[in-house]
Design an enzyme around this catalytic site. Structure first.
Site, PDB file in Angstrom:
ATOM      1  N   CYS A   2       0.838  -1.195   0.000  1.00 32.55           N
ATOM      2  CA  CYS A   2       0.000   0.000   0.000  1.00 32.55           C
ATOM      3  C   CYS A   2       0.865   1.235   0.000  1.00 32.55           C
ATOM      4  O   CYS A   2       2.027   1.212  -0.382  1.00 32.55           O
ATOM      5  CB  CYS A   2      -0.953  -0.001   1.193  1.00 32.55           C
ATOM      6  N   ARG A  55      -4.627   0.600   0.703  1.00 30.95           N
ATOM      7  CA  ARG A  55      -4.236  -0.789   0.887  1.00 30.95           C
ATOM      8  C   ARG A  55      -4.413  -1.628  -0.371  1.00 30.95           C
ATOM      9  O   ARG A  55      -5.451  -1.581  -1.023  1.00 30.95           O
ATOM     10  CB  ARG A  55      -5.046  -1.432   2.023  1.00 30.95           C
ATOM     11  N   LEU A  56      -3.363  -2.387  -0.685  1.00 28.57           N
ATOM     12  CA  LEU A  56      -3.434  -3.477  -1.650  1.00 28.57           C
ATOM     13  C   LEU A  56      -3.410  -4.746  -0.817  1.00 28.57           C
ATOM     14  O   LEU A  56      -2.394  -5.090  -0.217  1.00 28.57           O
ATOM     15  CB  LEU A  56      -2.236  -3.441  -2.608  1.00 28.57           C
ATOM     16  N   ILE A  58      -2.907  -8.192   0.562  1.00 27.34           N
ATOM     17  CA  ILE A  58      -2.041  -9.334   0.246  1.00 27.34           C
ATOM     18  C   ILE A  58      -2.144 -10.405   1.330  1.00 27.34           C
ATOM     19  O   ILE A  58      -2.281 -11.595   1.046  1.00 27.34           O
ATOM     20  CB  ILE A  58      -0.565  -8.888   0.129  1.00 27.34           C
ATOM     21  N   ASN A  80       3.045   0.437   5.262  1.00 28.47           N
ATOM     22  CA  ASN A  80       3.161   0.067   3.851  1.00 28.47           C
ATOM     23  C   ASN A  80       4.247  -0.992   3.730  1.00 28.47           C
ATOM     24  O   ASN A  80       5.381  -0.757   4.143  1.00 28.47           O
ATOM     25  CB  ASN A  80       3.548   1.292   3.017  1.00 28.47           C
ATOM     26  N   GLU A  82       5.578  -5.345   3.671  1.00 29.55           N
ATOM     27  CA  GLU A  82       5.395  -6.707   4.173  1.00 29.55           C
ATOM     28  C   GLU A  82       6.472  -7.008   5.206  1.00 29.55           C
ATOM     29  O   GLU A  82       7.643  -6.668   5.010  1.00 29.55           O
ATOM     30  CB  GLU A  82       5.514  -7.739   3.037  1.00 29.55           C
ATOM     31  N   ASP A 105       0.442  -8.491   9.691  1.00 31.22           N
ATOM     32  CA  ASP A 105       1.796  -8.116  10.095  1.00 31.22           C
ATOM     33  C   ASP A 105       1.823  -6.700  10.667  1.00 31.22           C
ATOM     34  O   ASP A 105       2.687  -6.367  11.480  1.00 31.22           O
ATOM     35  CB  ASP A 105       2.785  -8.264   8.945  1.00 31.22           C
ATOM     36  N   ILE A 295       9.569 -10.444 -20.594  1.00 31.48           N
ATOM     37  CA  ILE A 295       9.265  -9.461 -21.632  1.00 31.48           C
ATOM     38  C   ILE A 295      10.451  -9.380 -22.574  1.00 31.48           C
ATOM     39  O   ILE A 295      11.606  -9.537 -22.170  1.00 31.48           O
ATOM     40  CB  ILE A 295       8.950  -8.082 -21.001  1.00 31.48           C
ATOM     41  N   GLY A 369      14.477 -11.084  -9.136  1.00 32.29           N
ATOM     42  CA  GLY A 369      15.875 -11.379  -8.825  1.00 32.29           C
ATOM     43  C   GLY A 369      16.651 -10.151  -8.397  1.00 32.29           C
ATOM     44  O   GLY A 369      17.882 -10.201  -8.290  1.00 32.29           O
TER      45      GLY A 369
END
Length: 634
Positions: A2, A55-56, A58, A80, A82, A105, A295, A369
């Site tokens: 978020c 908020r997104l 998850i 915001n 994780e 969390d 891509i 990565g």
């Protein structure tokens, strides 16, 4: 996950005013959290305060709504990011008698602070920006993660203290346009980005990675502190085989911890060493096919999708491949560049955004990565230490200048190719006899000499990187460990992580980087440098740890990187716009550039007399930002 915003009005306490401001700030970052928003605000006799978030969803989709309060309502948090070890921390806190209402969390951070104070910040393994308002002591705490994966901006004026996940939330809130920061401007035109603590604006700052702010609302005093990490025991005389086994174990554990999600998850797969290993680890931990995304370009010299296909077939993944051309990008260039809110000219931002957009159609979280080169020593530029040392020991300083003159005359590209001629010329221009070569190597736009030529004396700053040398306690940057440390606080925080965060969150996709793990970073810092780079073999220990998992010689294949043919675009579809940016009236009104030199630089590129893609692209991106923010014609 978020984005967060915060506002403290120091003039006339007015909760309704603060709520209105926060709603506006939240609306500006809707893309970071389209699922829901949250707001806290209150006032007292001397100030009003508010904190907001988008908020997104998850983790803990049903009960993770923010803001979250302590039981007595005296402490409140917006967050915001994780926290990957939140379940471990939660179990430890429960053993101490702490109780929880949610499975999020965010609540773990709050309860850890409530129990142990700011000391608890060092225990967090994750990517984050959060603010905690503790009414009992009348203090605000704002923290940013170890690597700086999640952004955090702040400013202090006579009227207010403001903080936000994106610069636009601050710029659109204050009632004036700040002056351009000369330091931020110089950093940008050297690096192609602006690292913390600077921004393009005076008096608006980025919070440095692994730091937190304490703002005392009673005394109106702000302090910035480094988050003191627990010391890591030095590994003495560890054998290569033991180090290899430890590396493999740490990578597997990190991928596992960063795969926790209650929504769809996949990987970015470029076919390079780092993304291939991350995809392999996720595939082996999953009980079903994983989704991989890559891509490529129709222009063959930029396309490397053949490498990602090899890995996808090996893993038997649900592979999604997107092939793009100039037309797919040019309509999005303006939207992508202005979303950074300050000049930013990494050419990989454009394909990264498109890959994120396509990926978001299938999943909400993507593992990347990113960070593998910094953690394990994988960049070509890390060769430069050896090359500079050998060159300066053989070639006298007096002879270097004429050699450089010949190089700049004969090793000149006339189109956007970055082959051997480009690399040799870049190396020769970075050679230094006084230990400063690495600062020019990371200066992707202009070396110090080049910048002094194109910029007005009123704006040019010499000895630009001294503050970072002071932070590192290193006046000479000479070893692989030095190079990696520079990259952690500059290139990683200001460049790569900003690029990935802004371009992915534009599409409401969350990207996670398992290589950016404190334990991995600290472990590789204890290893002998030849474990990381053996001779000319980069990322030696990482490749050896996973060699038996890949086809023979696969991990030794070269990879060009994730760029865009911007040099061609500047001569073609963007030509007219670029030419408008060298109009004499514009340049004179700005007073930033040496008009004749910058005009000639752009003209030589447009006429294919000399390719200066990086320099001209950085100039184009700056002027696009300037036009959008100062000329109000965006």
């Amino acid at each position: 996950m978020c984005g967060i915003n915060g506002f403290i009005d120091l003039t006339s306490p007015n909760e309704q005013k603060v709520t209105s401001i926060l709603n506006k700030m939240n609306d500006l970052i809707l893309h970071r959290g389209p699922d829901e928003d949250g707001l806290f605000s209150e006032q007292n006799d001397t100030f009003s305060i508010g904190m907001g978030m988008r908020r997104l969803s998850i983790i803990d989709l049903s009960s993770g709504k923010q803001p979250i309060f302590s039981e007595d309502k005296q402490i409140v948090i917006v967050f915001n990011g994780e926290i990957y070890n939140y379940k471990i921390l939660k179990a430890q806190l429960e053993a101490e008698g702490v109780t929880f209402k949610t499975s999020s969390d965010t609540e773990v951070i709050l309860k850890a602070y409530e129990k142990h104070g700011v000391e608890s910040f060092q225990w967090l393994d994750g990517m984050y920006g959060f603010s905690i308002y503790d009414k009992k002591i009348n203090k605000l705490f704002i923290a940013r993660d170890f690597f700086g994966e999640k952004p955090l901006y702040y400013t202090k004026t006579d009227k207010a203290f403001i903080w936000a996940s994106e610069l636009k939330s601050i710029i659109k809130t204050i009632d004036f346009t700040p002056n351009i920061s000369k330091t931020g401007l110089n950093l940008y035109f050297r690096l192609t980005y602006i690292p913390a603590p600077h921004t393009i604006y005076e008096n608006i700052h980025k919070l440095e990675a692994n730091h937190y702010i304490t703002y005392d609302l009673a005394s109106d005093k702000t302090e910035i502190h480094k988050i003191n990490q627990e010391p890591v025991p030095k590994v003495k005389n560890i054998s290569f085989e033991d180090a290899k086994a430890k590396t493999k174990d740490l990578v597997y554990k990190s991928v596992d911890s960063r795969s926790i999600a209650d929504v769809g998850l996949g990987t970015f797969l470029s076919g390079g060493v780092d993304s291939s290993i991350i995809s392999l680890c996720l595939s082996q931990a999953s009980d079903k096919k994983i989704d991989t995304f890559s891509i490529g370009f129709k222009k063959a010299s930029y396309d490397e999708t053949d490498k990602s296909r090899v890995v996808a077939e090996m893993l038997n993944s649900n592979h999604h491949e997107f092939i793009i051309d100039e037309d797919d990008l040019k309509d999005n260039i303006h939207e992508i560049l202005v979303n950074f809110d300050e000049p930013f000219s990494d050419t990989a931002a454009l394909p990264t955004h498109l890959l994120s957009s396509k990926t978001r159609e299938h999943v909400t979280v993507a593992l990347t990565g990113d960070g593998g080169d910094e953690v394990f020593g994988g960049y070509n530029k890390y060769y430069i230490g050896k090359m500079n040392s050998r060159y300066t020991s053989i070639v006298p300083k007096a002879l270097h200048k004429p050699i450089l003159g010949l190089s700049n005359k004969y090793l000149v590209n006339k189109d956007d190719k970055r082959g051997k001629k480009f690399q040799i010329n870049k190396l020769l221009n970075a050679i230094s006899y006084d230990g400063n070569f690495y600062w020019d190597i990371i200066s992707l736009a202009n070396t110090s000499n080049q910048l002094a030529e194109i910029m007005s004396p009123d704006y040019y700053i010499d000895n630009l990187f001294q503050e970072y040398k002071d932070i590192l306690k290193k006046q000479k940057i000479e070893s692989l460990t030095d190079f990696r440390s520079v990259d952690k606080i500059l290139s990683l925080e200001g460049g790569m992580l900003a690029k990935v965060d802004r371009t992915s969150m534009m599409t409401s996709l969350e990207c996670r980087a398992p290589f950016l793990n404190k334990d991995l970073w600290e472990f590789t810092n204890t290893l002998p440098e030849n474990y990381l780079m053996k001779g000319w073999n980069k990322k030696h220990i990482l490749k050896e740890a996973f060699r038996d998992q890949f086809p023979e010689e696969f991990l030794e294949k070269s990879k060009s990187g994730f760029g865009s043919p911007t040099g061609d675009w500047l001569r073609q579809s963007l030509r007219k716009e670029l030419e408008s940016y060298i109009e004499p009236d514009l340049l004179k009104s700005q007073g930033i550039f040496n008009v004749d030199i910058i005009t000639q630089l752009v003209r030589d590129h447009l006429d294919s007399k000399k390719d200066s893609t990086f320099r001209v692209w950085s100039y184009y991106c700056f002027q696009k930002w300037y036009k959008f923010n100062f000329l109000k014609q965006g």
